[in-house]
Design a protein around this motif. Structure first.
Motif, mmCIF file in Angstrom:
data_model
loop_
_atom_site.group_PDB
_atom_site.id
_atom_site.type_symbol
_atom_site.label_atom_id
_atom_site.label_comp_id
_atom_site.label_asym_id
_atom_site.label_seq_id
_atom_site.Cartn_x
_atom_site.Cartn_y
_atom_site.Cartn_z
ATOM 1 N N ILE A 124 0.822 -1.217 0.000
ATOM 2 C CA ILE A 124 0.000 0.000 0.000
ATOM 3 C C ILE A 124 0.848 1.255 0.000
ATOM 4 C CG2 ILE A 124 -1.893 -1.147 1.192
ATOM 5 C CD1 ILE A 124 -0.942 0.215 3.753
ATOM 6 N N ARG A 125 2.160 1.103 -0.313
ATOM 7 C CA ARG A 125 3.017 2.284 -0.257
ATOM 8 C C ARG A 125 2.575 3.350 -1.242
ATOM 9 N NH1 ARG A 125 8.727 -0.483 -0.975
ATOM 10 N NH2 ARG A 125 7.441 -1.647 -2.425
ATOM 11 N N LYS A 126 2.227 2.943 -2.510
ATOM 12 C CA LYS A 126 1.838 3.947 -3.493
ATOM 13 C C LYS A 126 0.526 4.601 -3.104
ATOM 14 C CE LYS A 126 1.282 4.785 -8.386
ATOM 15 N NZ LYS A 126 1.348 4.248 -9.731
ATOM 16 N N ARG A 127 -0.421 3.791 -2.625
ATOM 17 C CA ARG A 127 -1.695 4.345 -2.199
ATOM 18 C C ARG A 127 -1.505 5.346 -1.073
ATOM 19 N NH1 ARG A 127 -6.328 0.781 0.874
ATOM 20 N NH2 ARG A 127 -7.621 2.506 1.570
ATOM 21 N N LYS A 128 -0.619 5.032 -0.107
ATOM 22 C CA LYS A 128 -0.373 5.932 1.009
ATOM 23 C C LYS A 128 0.222 7.248 0.511
ATOM 24 C CE LYS A 128 1.984 6.243 5.459
ATOM 25 N NZ LYS A 128 2.559 7.559 5.143
ATOM 26 N N ARG A 129 1.147 7.176 -0.488
ATOM 27 C CA ARG A 129 1.755 8.406 -1.007
ATOM 28 C C ARG A 129 0.693 9.299 -1.614
ATOM 29 N NH1 ARG A 129 6.405 10.743 -2.530
ATOM 30 N NH2 ARG A 129 6.506 11.858 -4.533
ATOM 31 N N GLU A 130 -0.221 8.697 -2.423
ATOM 32 C CA GLU A 130 -1.276 9.494 -3.044
ATOM 33 C C GLU A 130 -2.212 10.090 -1.997
ATOM 34 O OE1 GLU A 130 -1.478 7.067 -7.291
ATOM 35 O OE2 GLU A 130 -3.134 6.925 -5.870
ATOM 36 N N GLU A 131 -2.524 9.303 -0.961
ATOM 37 C CA GLU A 131 -3.395 9.823 0.098
ATOM 38 C C GLU A 131 -2.719 10.969 0.844
ATOM 39 O OE1 GLU A 131 -5.971 5.814 1.203
ATOM 40 O OE2 GLU A 131 -4.274 6.408 2.437
ATOM 41 N N ASP A 132 -1.397 10.840 1.051
ATOM 42 C CA ASP A 132 -0.665 11.914 1.732
ATOM 43 C C ASP A 132 -0.723 13.201 0.913
ATOM 44 O OD1 ASP A 132 1.975 9.810 3.134
ATOM 45 O OD2 ASP A 132 -0.054 10.267 3.814
ATOM 46 N N ILE A 133 -0.584 13.060 -0.428
ATOM 47 C CA ILE A 133 -0.631 14.247 -1.294
ATOM 48 C C ILE A 133 -2.013 14.879 -1.245
ATOM 49 C CG2 ILE A 133 -0.486 15.029 -3.689
ATOM 50 C CD1 ILE A 133 1.635 12.824 -4.100
ATOM 51 N N LEU A 134 -3.064 14.030 -1.354
ATOM 52 C CA LEU A 134 -4.431 14.551 -1.277
ATOM 53 C C LEU A 134 -4.674 15.261 0.045
ATOM 54 C CD1 LEU A 134 -6.463 11.620 -2.833
ATOM 55 C CD2 LEU A 134 -6.355 13.945 -3.713
ATOM 56 N N ARG A 135 -4.197 14.646 1.115
ATOM 57 C CA ARG A 135 -4.412 15.236 2.426
ATOM 58 C C ARG A 135 -3.652 16.559 2.556
ATOM 59 N NH1 ARG A 135 -3.109 11.161 5.041
ATOM 60 N NH2 ARG A 135 -1.000 11.676 5.704
ATOM 61 N N THR A 136 -2.414 16.610 2.027
ATOM 62 C CA THR A 136 -1.622 17.838 2.088
ATOM 63 C C THR A 136 -2.327 18.978 1.362
ATOM 64 O OG1 THR A 136 0.432 16.580 2.220
ATOM 65 C CG2 THR A 136 0.601 18.876 1.540
ATOM 66 N N ILE A 137 -2.853 18.659 0.147
ATOM 67 C CA ILE A 137 -3.591 19.683 -0.607
ATOM 68 C C ILE A 137 -4.794 20.159 0.188
ATOM 69 C CG2 ILE A 137 -4.875 20.167 -2.724
ATOM 70 C CD1 ILE A 137 -3.210 17.983 -4.073
ATOM 71 N N SER A 138 -5.578 19.208 0.709
ATOM 72 C CA SER A 138 -6.805 19.571 1.426
ATOM 73 C C SER A 138 -6.512 20.390 2.664
ATOM 74 C CB SER A 138 -7.570 18.298 1.820
ATOM 75 O OG SER A 138 -7.909 17.564 0.683
ATOM 76 N N GLU A 139 -5.462 19.985 3.431
ATOM 77 C CA GLU A 139 -5.149 20.678 4.677
ATOM 78 C C GLU A 139 -4.659 22.106 4.441
ATOM 79 O OE1 GLU A 139 -3.605 16.792 7.191
ATOM 80 O OE2 GLU A 139 -2.314 18.521 6.926
ATOM 81 N N ASN A 140 -3.818 22.264 3.428
ATOM 82 C CA ASN A 140 -3.112 23.531 3.277
ATOM 83 C C ASN A 140 -3.738 24.498 2.285
ATOM 84 O OD1 ASN A 140 -0.493 23.135 4.951
ATOM 85 N ND2 ASN A 140 -0.701 21.237 3.798
ATOM 86 N N THR A 141 -4.766 24.043 1.575
ATOM 87 C CA THR A 141 -5.417 24.958 0.631
ATOM 88 C C THR A 141 -6.902 25.105 0.899
ATOM 89 O OG1 THR A 141 -5.845 23.190 -0.983
ATOM 90 C CG2 THR A 141 -3.743 24.375 -1.170
#
Length: 678
Positions: free
Chosen positions: A45-62
């Motif tokens: 699930i490493r790739k899935r986790k990376r994509e989720e981290d990116i989505l979460r970063t966008i959502s949190e900071n924008t």
């Protein structure tokens, strides 16, 4: 064995693709057509986790910015995520895809001046045709206009409403790029959100313009906009919930309903707090999270444990919540981290098991192997061979020091469970207040001093064997719980209402008369019958005296290295004296006595001495017995004191003669009851 699964959302949603699965052969055996197989599937699930981290970063900071500010923040995160020098977000000037207007242009985190430009002779010319572009090096050779730029990556930005290319997102640098970061896939994630924001800005502009003409038209546009964003809300891959300060659901998107096991018609009646399990830790986390929101605090990244509404299975989420401007509700988003938590719990279990096994390795067991030529003891070994291949509960009876633990280990080592641990619990050495926690474990905060979660011995022994030594000392109030584990294979940790299932073979041992204990109401009768499935009686040493010579030889060899000497001969009088003794302390007493004899024997022969049987007082002929070690030690100290006129310390004192410190000798005299006024 390898399989692939690919999922791509349509153009209105974030892309999510490239899931890989690794399969390894392990686990429980399954028999099919006379052959045995075993299989466990482990998902990468490493790739899935990376994509989720990116989505979460966008959502949190924008989440709190829109318009020009949004695109500036987005460009900054592109440079940070891809580790490049420049990034830009551009949009078409009207319907002409060859004329582009900068929405944001960033050098690292520095905002540069925006400008309009023509796409001819630039990588944007390719991207605006709907193609993705990646050049990791020597860009200037193909696009001379981009002087000094070596690498470039870009993806088109599509309008969620029209599906047309309306701009692009690009990242570029003076230096080459490496392609291990999957830059194109990452930019797709940024582009999906950017397209929605561009559409929103254009919709806003149109709405403002429409206000000048018709209020009715404005209402229609607002309705279309709401429906569009409702679709985005519903189809978002991250779970979103709008709820009151009392945690009552107002609305929830499909991702939230899927993770929580909630049906759409249940939403108006759901309370988020009610989904937390009734454990101190879970309740505390939920309480603290909502108290933070109630104070107007932005709560980010809290881990909560919940129970699915449909099947009651545990689910762990990482939770972010912001209070609404009205102060009466919150906007919450969360992601499912159950796989990660379960993996961490399994790692904790394995760590605890490893720690226990390491501690077991350090123990000094009474025997390294079974040593016997006794016919009586060989019958016991035959019983062990018969019962080992089954999962039957074994009750080992016998006096202290007869080797009951050794028999328990023999049962486990030749059983089908030998590859799993043998976990030992001595019921006599644990405080009554800690036995339940030791057996079944506890949650953090379950009682005063419970600073962390503890995995109990039954959980550690899952799939293996648990050895309950000195079972007769187990408090009566815990015997009912033990009976339940034996009958049902289930228990609860202290502070956790969740029932846990285990597959454990139980071997119990005691030197007590359990029948007498039952009569005194000190032991449960039903527990005795449940344990007494296959009783084995370990004979005392006085009933197997033919084993004394080989046990003596065994212990002499065992302590050779420790003593730094080798005893090669045991005189017949010594062996006769040892064989004549009844050994109330059994094999343990014999071992201790041999160790003492090796200390007192200066050569390679086990000398006849005070450590052997002696007469005590006046008895009828033939009435002999051996002194205990304490009796021998006391007599020796008394003899030395008398010869030295009761002087303990000093140059001619007993302490120096015995090779002890004076304080040590005085403490020993006090323990043995020796007084100076003899």
């Amino acid at each position: 064995m390898r399989s692939e699964k690919k999922i791509i959302f349509d153009s209105q949603h974030l892309h999510k693709e490239g899931y890989n699965y690794d399969i390894e052969i392990t686990g429980n055996f399954i028999e099919t057509e006379g052959r045995e197989y075993s299989c466990t599937i482990v998902r990468d699930i490493r790739k899935r986790k990376r994509e989720e981290d990116i989505l979460r970063t966008i959502s949190e900071n924008t989440s709190g910015v829109t318009g020009t500010d949004y695109f500036r923040e987005l460009a900054k995160y592109i440079t940070a995520t891809l580790d490049v020098r420049f990034s830009m977000v551009v949009v078409c000037s009207g319907d002409n895809i060859t004329k582009l207007r900068m929405l944001s242009y960033v050098d690292r985190k520095e905002i540069l001046e925006n400008f309009d430009y023509d796409t001819q002779g630039t990588p944007c010319e390719i991207v605006m045709q709907g193609n993705e572009f990646f050049c990791k090096d020597k860009l200037e050779e193909s696009f001379p206009k981009e002087k000094g730029i070596n690498s470039w990556v870009a993806v088109p930005v599509y309008s969620p409403s029209s599906g047309k290319v309306i701009g692009n997102i690009a990242a570029f640098d003076y230096i080459p790029m490496v392609n291990e970061q999957n830059q194109v896939a990452i930019l797709r994630i940024f582009a999906a959100r950017a397209g929605a924001e561009i559409d929103r800005i254009r919709a806003e502009e149109k709405l403002v313009e429409s206000l000048k003409h018709s209020n009715v038209e404005l209402q229609n546009l607002l309705k279309i906009s709401e429906e569009r964003f409702r679709d985005l809300f519903e189809e978002a891959p991250i779970a979103y919930v709008h709820e009151g300060l009392d945690s009552k659901f107002i609305k929830a998107n499909r991702a939230a309903l899927r993770i929580l096991g909630v049906r759409p018609e249940q939403v108006p009646f759901m309370y988020g707090k009610s989904m937390a399990p009734d454990t101190p830790d879970a309740q505390r986390r939920m309480k603290e999270a909502f108290e933070s929101v109630g104070r107007g605090t932005d709560t980010r990244g809290v881990v909560l444990e919940l129970r699915r509404q449909d099947n009651g299975q545990p689910v762990w989420i990482q939770w972010w919540s912001n209070p609404d401007m009205d102060g009466q509700s919150t906007r919450t988003m969360f992601i499912d981290i159950t796989d990660k938590v379960l993996m961490e719990q399994e790692q904790a279990r394995l760590k605890a098991e490893n720690k226990y096994l390491q501690e077991e390795i350090k123990l000094n067991y009474n025997f390294e192997e079974i040593v016997s030529k006794s016919t009586l003891f060989h019958k016991v070994l035959q019983q062990i061979e018969r019962v080992a291949s089954t999962d039957a509960t074994v009750l080992i009876l016998g006096e202290s020091g007869t080797g009951k633990e050794l028999l328990a280990r023999a049962v486990h080592n030749i059983s089908n469970r030998s590859k799993r641990p043998l976990v030992k619990v001595n019921c006599a050495t644990l405080p009554a207040s800690l036995i339940e926690s030791e057996l079944f474990g506890h949650e953090k905060g379950a009682f005063t001093g419970a600073m962390d979660r503890k995995i109990g011995r039954f959980e550690l022994a899952d799939g293996g064997t648990i050895f309950l030594d000195e079972l007769g000392e187990l408090p009566v109030e815990l015997q009912a719980k033990l009976l339940r584990v034996l009958q049902e294979g289930e228990f609860e940790r202290l502070g956790n209402a969740k029932t846990m299932k285990v597959n454990v073979r139980v071997i119990a041992a005691t030197n007590r008369n359990l029948q007498l204990a039952i009569e005194k109401k000190e032991f449960r009768e039903d527990l005795f019958y449940r344990l007494n499935v296959f009783p084995i009686t370990c004979p005392p040493l006085r009933e197997r005296k033919e084993d004394i010579p080989i046990l003596v030889k065994h212990f002499l060899q065992k302590y050779e290295g420790k003593m730094g000497k080798k005893i090669t001969h045991v005189p017949a009088p010594v062996m006769d004296a040892l064989s004549a003794y009844d050994w109330p302390g059994n094999i343990r007493e014999l071992e201790n006595l041999i160790e003492r004899a090796m200390i007192l024997s200066p050569g390679n022969e086990l000398e006849y001495g005070d450590w052997l049987p002696v007469l005590k007082g006046t008895h009828k002929p033939g009435d002999q017995y051996l002194l205990t070690l304490e009796d021998v030690e006391k007599a020796h100290i008394l003899e030395i004191l008398r010869k030295l006129n009761l002087k303990v310390s000093g140059e001619n004192g007993a302490a120096k003669f015995l090779g002890l410190n004076p304080t040590t000798l005085e403490a020993r005299m006090k323990k043995l009851g020796i007084k100076r006024n003899l």
